[in-house]
Design an enzyme around this catalytic site. Structure first.
Site, PDB file in Angstrom:
ATOM      1  N   HIS A   1       0.973  -1.276   0.050  1.00  0.00           N
ATOM      2  CA  HIS A   1      -0.022  -0.019  -0.051  1.00  0.00           C
ATOM      3  C   HIS A   1       0.811   1.334   0.081  1.00  0.00           C
ATOM      4  O   HIS A   1       0.344   2.345   0.227  1.00  0.00           O
ATOM      5  CB  HIS A   1      -0.917   0.045   1.228  1.00  0.00           C
ATOM      6  CG  HIS A   1      -2.082  -0.913   1.293  1.00  0.00           C
ATOM      7  ND1 HIS A   1      -1.860  -2.327   1.694  1.00  0.00           N
ATOM      8  CD2 HIS A   1      -3.264  -1.116   0.959  1.00  0.00           C
ATOM      9  CE1 HIS A   1      -2.824  -3.209   1.380  1.00  0.00           C
ATOM     10  NE2 HIS A   1      -3.802  -2.259   1.187  1.00  0.00           N
TER      11      HIS A   1
ATOM     12  N   GLU B   1      -0.591  -7.710   9.399  1.00  0.00           N
ATOM     13  CA  GLU B   1       0.378  -7.633  10.441  1.00  0.00           C
ATOM     14  C   GLU B   1       1.611  -7.831  10.325  1.00  0.00           C
ATOM     15  O   GLU B   1       2.053  -9.271   9.924  1.00  0.00           O
ATOM     16  CB  GLU B   1      -0.227  -8.027  11.721  1.00  0.00           C
ATOM     17  CG  GLU B   1       0.159  -7.181  13.008  1.00  0.00           C
ATOM     18  CD  GLU B   1      -0.010  -7.642  14.345  1.00  0.00           C
ATOM     19  OE1 GLU B   1       0.551  -7.466  15.336  1.00  0.00           O
ATOM     20  OE2 GLU B   1      -1.009  -8.399  14.329  1.00  0.00           O
TER      21      GLU B   1
ATOM     22  N   ASP C   1       9.520  -6.275   1.635  1.00  0.00           N
ATOM     23  CA  ASP C   1       9.688  -5.779   2.931  1.00  0.00           C
ATOM     24  C   ASP C   1      11.239  -5.055   2.910  1.00  0.00           C
ATOM     25  O   ASP C   1      12.062  -5.709   2.321  1.00  0.00           O
ATOM     26  CB  ASP C   1       9.678  -6.704   3.915  1.00  0.00           C
ATOM     27  CG  ASP C   1       9.396  -5.949   5.382  1.00  0.00           C
ATOM     28  OD1 ASP C   1       8.515  -5.339   5.717  1.00  0.00           O
ATOM     29  OD2 ASP C   1      10.440  -5.981   6.174  1.00  0.00           O
TER      30      ASP C   1
ATOM     31  N   LYS D   1      18.339   5.785  -9.404  1.00  0.00           N
ATOM     32  CA  LYS D   1      18.155   5.066  -8.320  1.00  0.00           C
ATOM     33  C   LYS D   1      17.973   3.756  -8.750  1.00  0.00           C
ATOM     34  O   LYS D   1      18.480   2.757  -8.269  1.00  0.00           O
ATOM     35  CB  LYS D   1      16.840   5.641  -7.322  1.00  0.00           C
ATOM     36  CG  LYS D   1      16.771   4.842  -6.167  1.00  0.00           C
ATOM     37  CD  LYS D   1      15.497   5.407  -5.170  1.00  0.00           C
ATOM     38  CE  LYS D   1      15.299   4.524  -4.047  1.00  0.00           C
ATOM     39  NZ  LYS D   1      14.085   4.717  -3.245  1.00  0.00           N
TER      40      LYS D   1
ATOM     41  N   HIS E   1      18.629  -1.459  -3.701  1.00  0.00           N
ATOM     42  CA  HIS E   1      18.383  -2.545  -2.931  1.00  0.00           C
ATOM     43  C   HIS E   1      17.049  -3.136  -3.690  1.00  0.00           C
ATOM     44  O   HIS E   1      17.013  -4.363  -3.702  1.00  0.00           O
ATOM     45  CB  HIS E   1      18.145  -2.382  -1.509  1.00  0.00           C
ATOM     46  CG  HIS E   1      17.070  -1.080  -1.359  1.00  0.00           C
ATOM     47  ND1 HIS E   1      17.318   0.095  -1.662  1.00  0.00           N
ATOM     48  CD2 HIS E   1      16.005  -0.938  -0.481  1.00  0.00           C
ATOM     49  CE1 HIS E   1      16.136   0.896  -1.507  1.00  0.00           C
ATOM     50  NE2 HIS E   1      15.370   0.241  -0.500  1.00  0.00           N
TER      51      HIS E   1
HETATM   52  P1  IMP Z   1       7.646  -1.748   5.128  1.00  0.00           P
HETATM   53  O1  IMP Z   1       8.765  -2.505   4.172  1.00  0.00           O
HETATM   54  O2  IMP Z   1       6.268  -1.628   4.419  1.00  0.00           O
HETATM   55  O3  IMP Z   1       7.840  -2.151   6.409  1.00  0.00           O
HETATM   56  O4  IMP Z   1       8.210  -0.195   5.026  1.00  0.00           O
HETATM   57  C1  IMP Z   1       9.578  -0.001   4.596  1.00  0.00           C
HETATM   58  C2  IMP Z   1      10.049   1.326   5.058  1.00  0.00           C
HETATM   59  O5  IMP Z   1      11.407   1.335   4.746  1.00  0.00           O
HETATM   60  C3  IMP Z   1       9.481   2.292   4.054  1.00  0.00           C
HETATM   61  O6  IMP Z   1       8.160   3.051   4.553  1.00  0.00           O
HETATM   62  C4  IMP Z   1      10.581   2.936   3.960  1.00  0.00           C
HETATM   63  O7  IMP Z   1      10.513   4.243   5.075  1.00  0.00           O
HETATM   64  C5  IMP Z   1      11.790   2.500   4.241  1.00  0.00           C
HETATM   65  N1  IMP Z   1      12.052   2.211   2.826  1.00  0.00           N
HETATM   66  C6  IMP Z   1      12.236   1.134   2.090  1.00  0.00           C
HETATM   67  N2  IMP Z   1      12.387   1.164   0.966  1.00  0.00           N
HETATM   68  C7  IMP Z   1      13.303   2.711   0.805  1.00  0.00           C
HETATM   69  C8  IMP Z   1      13.545   3.283  -0.146  1.00  0.00           C
HETATM   70  O8  IMP Z   1      14.057   2.717  -1.240  1.00  0.00           O
HETATM   71  N3  IMP Z   1      13.965   4.506  -0.201  1.00  0.00           N
HETATM   72  C9  IMP Z   1      13.472   5.123   1.098  1.00  0.00           C
HETATM   73  N4  IMP Z   1      13.006   4.504   2.173  1.00  0.00           N
HETATM   74  C10 IMP Z   1      12.813   3.150   2.204  1.00  0.00           C
END
Ligand code: IMP
Length: 216
Positions: A16, A47, A76, A185, A190
């Site tokens: 999302h 979750e 993730d 980028k 990553h």
């Molecule tokens: P999740 O994977 O939904 O738990 O969220 C990963 C969080 O890591 C994101 O909301 C960002 O804050 C951070 N994140 C992941 N990938 C990136 C990226 O490519 N740039 C900047 N922040 C990132």
């Protein structure tokens, strides 16, 4: 074990997060697939109870694949700061809180480093990590990880990208992720590196992604 080759035409992107969705759309663009986001399918956000990026990516991918009855890709990811023992790591999104206050989250990193007197050049080392999980409705799953090393800058710079991008300067580059054009980028991120592995193993490397990412 042999990887399963993706033979479908539709793929759910189990996220999302608008920043991630934008980047994943750019990466999947060349695959000629119909991609549907979890949001547009009205799927709930599961979750994140995993202890690792891979576990959380799996949770998201499995939940979406089951609900949508289609293969689903979960991402993730997060920022790991060496001097903070890898924090915020899997809690990267949670550090920004429900208001998604990433300025506050970046300030928090800086404050924590100062509190620990981690003020040397070595203390600025960080990496972005991404786990991508592709799950099928029958329960099969493929997981790939990618990372990119860099250093933290403060005050942060740039307005592109999302999340912690303004604070992260990848190794060998003068700009932060948020100062780079999205295509730049995508060459080294990553997410692109994890995606390049997924492409090689599951989509059989038949299409193009960033050249540097492909070598990762
Ligand atoms: P999740 O994977 O939904 O738990 O969220 C990963 C969080 O890591 C994101 O909301 C960002 O804050 C951070 N994140 C992941 N990938 C990136 C990226 O490519 N740039 C900047 N922040 C990132």
């Amino acid at each position: 074990m042999a990887h399963r080759v993706f033979a479908g035409e539709r793929l759910v992107v189990a996220s999302h997060n608008r920043g991630k969705l934008r980047e994943i759309a750019a990466l999947t663009d060349s695959l000629g697939l119909v991609t549907l986001s979890a949001g547009e399918l009205g799927l709930p956000e599961p979750e994140e109870t995993g202890k690792t990026f891979a576990e959380n990516a799996l949770i998201k991918a499995h939940a979406a694949a089951k609900r949508a009855n289609l293969p689903a890709l979960g991402d993730d990811s997060g920022l790991a700061v060496e001097a903070l023992n890898g924090a915020p790591g899997i809690y990267s999104a949670r550090w920004a809180g429900p208001r998604k206050d990433f300025a506050g989250a970046m300030d928090k990193i800086e404050t924590m480093l100062a509190d620990r007197r981690a003020t040397g050049a070595r203390d600025r080392k960080a990496s972005f990590i991404c786990a991508l999980a592709l799950a099928w409705p029958d329960g099969h799953v493929e997981v790939f990880e990618g990372s990119v090393a860099g250093r933290l800058v403060y005050p942060w710079r740039g307005r592109q990208g999302f999340g912690y991008d303004p604070m992260f300067q990848p190794e060998g580059h003068a700009q932060t992720f948020a100062e780079m054009a999205p295509e730049e980028k995508h060459e080294i991120s990553h997410r692109a590196r994890a995606f390049a592995k997924l492409m090689r193993q599951v989509f059989q490397g038949s299409r193009d992604v960033g050249t540097q990412a492909r070598q990762a």
